[in-house]
Design an enzyme around this catalytic site. Structure first.
Site, PDB file in Angstrom:
ATOM      1  CG  ASP A 167      -2.223   0.699   0.967  1.00  0.00           C
ATOM      2  OD1 ASP A 167      -2.290   1.898   1.258  1.00  0.00           O
ATOM      3  OD2 ASP A 167      -3.153   0.066   0.450  1.00  0.00           O
ATOM      4  CG  HIS A 204      -5.009   3.949   1.452  1.00  0.00           C
ATOM      5  ND1 HIS A 204      -4.698   2.669   1.051  1.00  0.00           N
ATOM      6  CD2 HIS A 204      -6.304   4.145   1.101  1.00  0.00           C
ATOM      7  CE1 HIS A 204      -5.755   2.110   0.478  1.00  0.00           C
ATOM      8  NE2 HIS A 204      -6.744   2.987   0.494  1.00  0.00           N
ATOM      9  CB  SER A 412      -9.175   0.615   0.440  1.00  0.00           C
ATOM     10  OG  SER A 412      -8.756   0.919  -0.858  1.00  0.00           O
TER      11      SER A 412
END
Length: 476
Positions: A167, A204, A412
């Site tokens: 990621d 994220h 996600s």
């Protein structure tokens, strides 16, 4: 002015990859992004066949000559992919690429003779396609708790389940969040711009790691910053980066991937084909997000879960809305999505544990759900005005401050919830085989939800707190 989310993200990703001219496909339909003027083929004889075949056909394209067709970059690599330039990438705009389309057509006949695809676009693999991921992060009140809440259990290094997250990297202060004290990995590159504003998609990977650790505290989590550049990478590079990650850290029990792309096909992604074949020979379980396009088109690599030979190696995960009863409006769907987990307004670690950090919204919310749903979805709430939606308009972008936790939505984040459930099952049952644990978990699961009229398996942690939503319209 109504936001044009896909176009906004195209512009933003193009700015993050200034040396890579991009086009929207197929034919400006807004399904995926790809590199202009370039196609991919497997190394060796297939690459030479593609090059020769395309060159023979190029007299049919006005303004192009056979000299445009040439291999670029290293001919051999771990992913077994060669980039072949078929045109000047600087020609035209992003509304399509006739040269690439022509190259794909030229190879249809050889494909029929060999029985497999020989050529592909060079797609952009991204954490943000048509949504961001399902929305942008939202600050939570001081004292808010993570959701899912922290499950019972303690971290035991000798028996922890190994999880590798591909990621964005970890925020500099991530260890201030107790659940991530023993997490390791790459640092997030350029957390803030020159103006001190948090960059989009920063946090994220940290958010994902926090979700895994909450659902399954007995995990050794490593986060690799493969997608630090606005959450996007070319397909031709992605397979190689996946190999680099497992070479560096070893094949984990579970590989968590919250990125991908559609490609208009049902037979996989050429750039990751070698990695996926190697994965199939390992014991690692890949848990991958289904994507946020509200589409039934296969999203790769998640959709490998539906291909022969990958049934046990890949778990594809879609997102449920806040009450856990139906699919979230943005979630991709279809038979290739094998499970759904909560993915709307989850709460986890973001950034700013020591110092509050400002963030300016990039996308405006909509007056109504852009996918036609009637509940209070993330398309509409909470209301904010974004920079990209208002260029040349009269709206003033909204700024917020992050300090600690945040709410965020998307497949996600449904993905690490499912990762955590598999890992927790491994710990509870002393199961050392992650693929066996996945099957046991799915077989024992009795939770169900409804997605587009179909009843689907719902992986819902015991510590997850549902949030009430307004009753939906007939379309759910």
């Amino acid at each position: 002015m109504a936001p044009q989310r896909f176009r906004e993200q195209y512009d933003q990703i193009q700015r993050s990859m200034p040396d890579v001219p991009l086009a929207i496909g197929p034919d400006d339909a807004g399904e995926f992004l790809y590199e202009k003027g370039v196609v991919l083929a497997r190394d060796g004889e297939e690459a030479r066949l593609v090059e020769d075949t395309v060159r023979q056909h190029f007299t049919t394209f006005a303004g192009l000559t056979a000299d445009h067709v040439r291999r670029t970059g290293p001919e051999t690599n771990r992913s077994g992919i060669t980039r072949i330039q078929v045109a000047d990438p600087g020609q035209g705009d992003g509304s399509g690429d006739p040269a690439v389309a022509g190259a794909l057509r030229a190879l249809r006949e050889p494909e029929g003779r060999t029985g497999r695809r020989l050529v592909s676009r060079n797609h952009v693999v991204s954490i943000a396609v048509n949504a961001c991921p399902g929305d942008e992060p939202v600050p939570v009140e001081a004292g808010a708790q993570p959701n899912p809440a922290v499950a019972d259990g303690a971290y035991a290094p000798d028996g922890a389940v190994g999880v590798l997250v591909i990621d964005t990297g970890l925020m500099n202060d991530y260890r201030s969040y107790p659940l991530l004290a023993h997490t390791r990995g790459d640092a997030q590159v350029e957390e803030c711009g020159d103006d001190g504003i948090l960059r989009q998609y920063c946090g994220h990977g940290t958010f994902i790691a926090g979700l895994v650790a909450a659902v399954a505290p007995n995990t050794d989590i490593t986060v690799r910053g493969t997608l630090n550049d606005a959450g996007a990478i070319l397909e031709s590079e992605f397979g190689e980066k996946l190999f680099e990650a497992v070479d560096q850290d070893g094949w984990p029990d579970i590989l968590s991937l919250s990125a991908g792309t559609s490609n208009g096909r049902t037979d996989g992604l050429l750039g990751v084909d070698a990695f996926m074949r190697e994965l199939r020979q390992q014991r690692t379980l890949l848990v991958a997000c289904a994507g946020n396009n509200s589409s039934a088109s296969p999203f790769w690599p998640a959709a490998y879960a539906d291909l022969p030979g990958f049934e046990n190696a890949v778990l594809s995960v879609g997102a449920l809305r806040g009450d856990g009863e139906f699919g979230a409006c943005f979630s991709n769907h279809g038979a290739w999505v094998k499970a759904y987990a909560p993915g709307e307004r989850l709460t986890s670690a973001l950034t700013g544990f020591d110092t509050p950090v400002p963030y300016v919204y990039q996308h405006s919310t909509y007056e109504a759900c852009r996918y036609g749903f009637g509940y209070a979805c993330t398309c509409r709430h909470p209301r904010h005005t974004g920079v990209l939606s208002e260029e040349g308009g009269s709206g003033k972008p909204d700024q917020v401050m992050f300090e600690g936790l945040a709410q965020w939505s998307g497949t996600s984040f449904a993905t690490p919830v499912a990762v955590g459930m598999v890992a927790a099952h491994m710990t509870a049952r002393a199961e050392t085989d992650p693929r066996a644990a996945r099957q046991q978990l799915m077989d024992a699961n009795s939770e169900l939800a409804e997605v587009r009229g179909a009843t689907v398996p719902a992986l819902i942690p015991a510590t997850w707190r549902p949030t009430p939503v307004a009753l939906p319209s007939a379309r759910t």
